[in-house]
Scaffold this motif. Structure first.
Motif, short mmCIF file in Angstrom:
data_model
loop_
_atom_site.label_atom_id
_atom_site.label_comp_id
_atom_site.label_asym_id
_atom_site.label_seq_id
_atom_site.Cartn_x
_atom_site.Cartn_y
_atom_site.Cartn_z
N ASN A 95 0.72 -1.11 0.13
CA ASN A 95 -0.04 -0.05 -0.28
C ASN A 95 1.11 0.94 0.37
OD1 ASN A 95 -2.66 -1.31 0.52
ND2 ASN A 95 -1.92 -1.60 2.23
N ALA A 96 0.68 1.94 -1.18
CA ALA A 96 2.01 3.50 -0.84
C ALA A 96 1.30 4.27 0.30
CB ALA A 96 1.29 4.07 -2.28
N ILE A 97 2.44 4.81 0.93
CA ILE A 97 2.20 6.13 1.73
C ILE A 97 2.72 7.02 1.32
CG2 ILE A 97 3.25 6.18 4.48
CD1 ILE A 97 4.44 3.39 4.36
N GLY A 104 5.57 5.73 -5.96
CA GLY A 104 5.37 5.75 -4.66
C GLY A 104 6.08 4.86 -3.42
N ILE A 105 5.70 5.48 -2.37
CA ILE A 105 6.80 4.33 -1.35
C ILE A 105 6.11 3.92 -0.46
CG2 ILE A 105 8.09 4.50 0.55
CD1 ILE A 105 9.03 7.64 -0.75
N THR A 106 6.06 2.48 -0.65
CA THR A 106 4.94 1.57 -0.11
C THR A 106 5.45 1.52 1.17
OG1 THR A 106 6.18 -0.64 -1.17
CG2 THR A 106 4.70 0.59 -2.38
N GLN A 111 9.30 -1.80 5.31
CA GLN A 111 8.27 -2.66 6.25
C GLN A 111 10.19 -3.44 5.88
OE1 GLN A 111 5.27 -4.51 6.45
NE2 GLN A 111 4.18 -3.13 7.33
N LYS A 112 10.19 -3.92 4.79
CA LYS A 112 11.45 -5.15 4.16
C LYS A 112 13.25 -3.73 4.10
CE LYS A 112 9.22 -7.85 2.62
NZ LYS A 112 9.95 -9.60 2.80
N GLY A 113 12.52 -2.47 3.69
CA GLY A 113 14.36 -2.13 4.44
C GLY A 113 14.73 -1.66 5.59
N LEU A 114 13.64 -1.47 6.56
CA LEU A 114 14.16 -1.06 8.25
C LEU A 114 14.86 -2.83 8.31
CD1 LEU A 114 14.22 0.24 10.19
CD2 LEU A 114 11.65 -0.37 10.90
N LEU A 115 14.06 -3.90 8.04
CA LEU A 115 14.03 -5.53 8.38
C LEU A 115 15.83 -5.70 7.72
CD1 LEU A 115 13.45 -7.74 9.80
CD2 LEU A 115 12.56 -8.57 6.98
N LEU A 116 16.34 -5.22 7.06
CA LEU A 116 17.29 -5.16 6.14
C LEU A 116 18.41 -4.76 6.85
CD1 LEU A 116 19.06 -5.88 3.87
CD2 LEU A 116 18.45 -4.58 2.34
#
Length: 259
Positions: A95-97, A104-106, A111-116
């Motif tokens: 979902n686009a934020i 758009g940034i989803t 979540q995936k970037g922070l997890l990485l």
């Protein structure tokens, strides 16, 4: 992160631990960072590594392990910013934020970037912190006497670790000599900076070959090919702290799997 694998002398509980226990424990901690997708758990893994650095830093005579750990974290943070932005640009599902035209940034990208980023920090710190409080000669001896690895392979492994800070120091010296000649490396364009540093790899390669040749000659003069598992006279007994640390590392890994 200059000299981030140099051995730091001290008398902390981690300095006195069995070398193989520290290596195996670092592998367990690293694995726990990849087994969990929980953000709070990954932050806990990072804090656990900082706690190890705090204890290994020493109480009376500080050896600089804590400062080195924060320096590694600073370097990892800079790398993480690039990787996080790359994840935001590459992942289009979710979902686009924030929407800017067709781009758009989803939420999934965030979540995936922070997890990485958290996994990168949690998985990189254990080995670098625990290697800093491990004498490489002791590590080489235990690899031969305990795991029965041929001495030439153990020597190759520890030499590779030992040469990393040496090459880093050599590269820093080459860069400093170029700065003294008026070369400005403080440029904002990363591609231009990479183009300026790339030619410096050739003198580093030449000096590295010379160092490897001199090291090989010195090893042969000291009976390198005559070394066996019986050549090591130093004993490395296991202590209560070794079992406690392995248990904590195992619990951390189990917690990552369960969570």
């Amino acid at each position: 992160m200059k000299g981030f694998l140099d051995y730091l002398h001290g008398d902390s509980v981690f300095h006195k631990m069995h070398p193989l226990v520290k290596i195996f424990a670092s592998v367990l901690i690293c694995a726990s960072a990849f087994c969990s997708s929980n953000y709070f758990f990954l932050v806990g893994v990072i804090l656990f590594n900082i706690l190890i650095a705090f204890i290994g830093n020493g109480r009376k005579e500080k050896n600089g392990l804590l400062g080195r750990t924060f320096g590694i974290l600073k370097g990892l943070f800079k790398m993480s910013v690039f990787l996080f932005i790359l994840q935001l640009l590459a992942i289009r599902s979710g979902n686009a934020i924030i929407s800017i035209g067709s781009f758009g940034i989803t939420d999934l990208a965030v979540q995936k970037g922070l997890l990485l980023v958290l996994r990168l920090m949690g998985a990189t710190l254990p080995l670098s912190v625990l290697i800093s409080v491990t004498n490489l000669n002791d590590l080489s001896n235990t690899l031969v006497t305990v795991l029965h690895i041929p001495y030439k392979y153990a020597f190759t492994f520890t030499s590779a670790i030992r040469f990393i800070p040496v090459f880093s120091s050599e590269m820093s010296g080459i860069i400093e000599s170029q700065k003294a000649r008026g070369v400005d490396f403080e440029v904002k364009n990363p591609f231009k900076k990479f183009g300026m540093i790339l030619p410096l790899c050739f003198p580093l390669l030449i000096s590295s070959v010379r160092k490897i040749e001199s090291t090989a000659t010195a090893a042969e003069l000291r009976g390198f090919y005559l070394r066996t598992s019986k050549s090591c006279t130093k004993k490395y007994p296991l202590h209560v702290s070794d079992f406690v640390f392995m248990l904590l590392s195992g619990v951390l890994l189990a917690g990552g799997i369960i969570i």
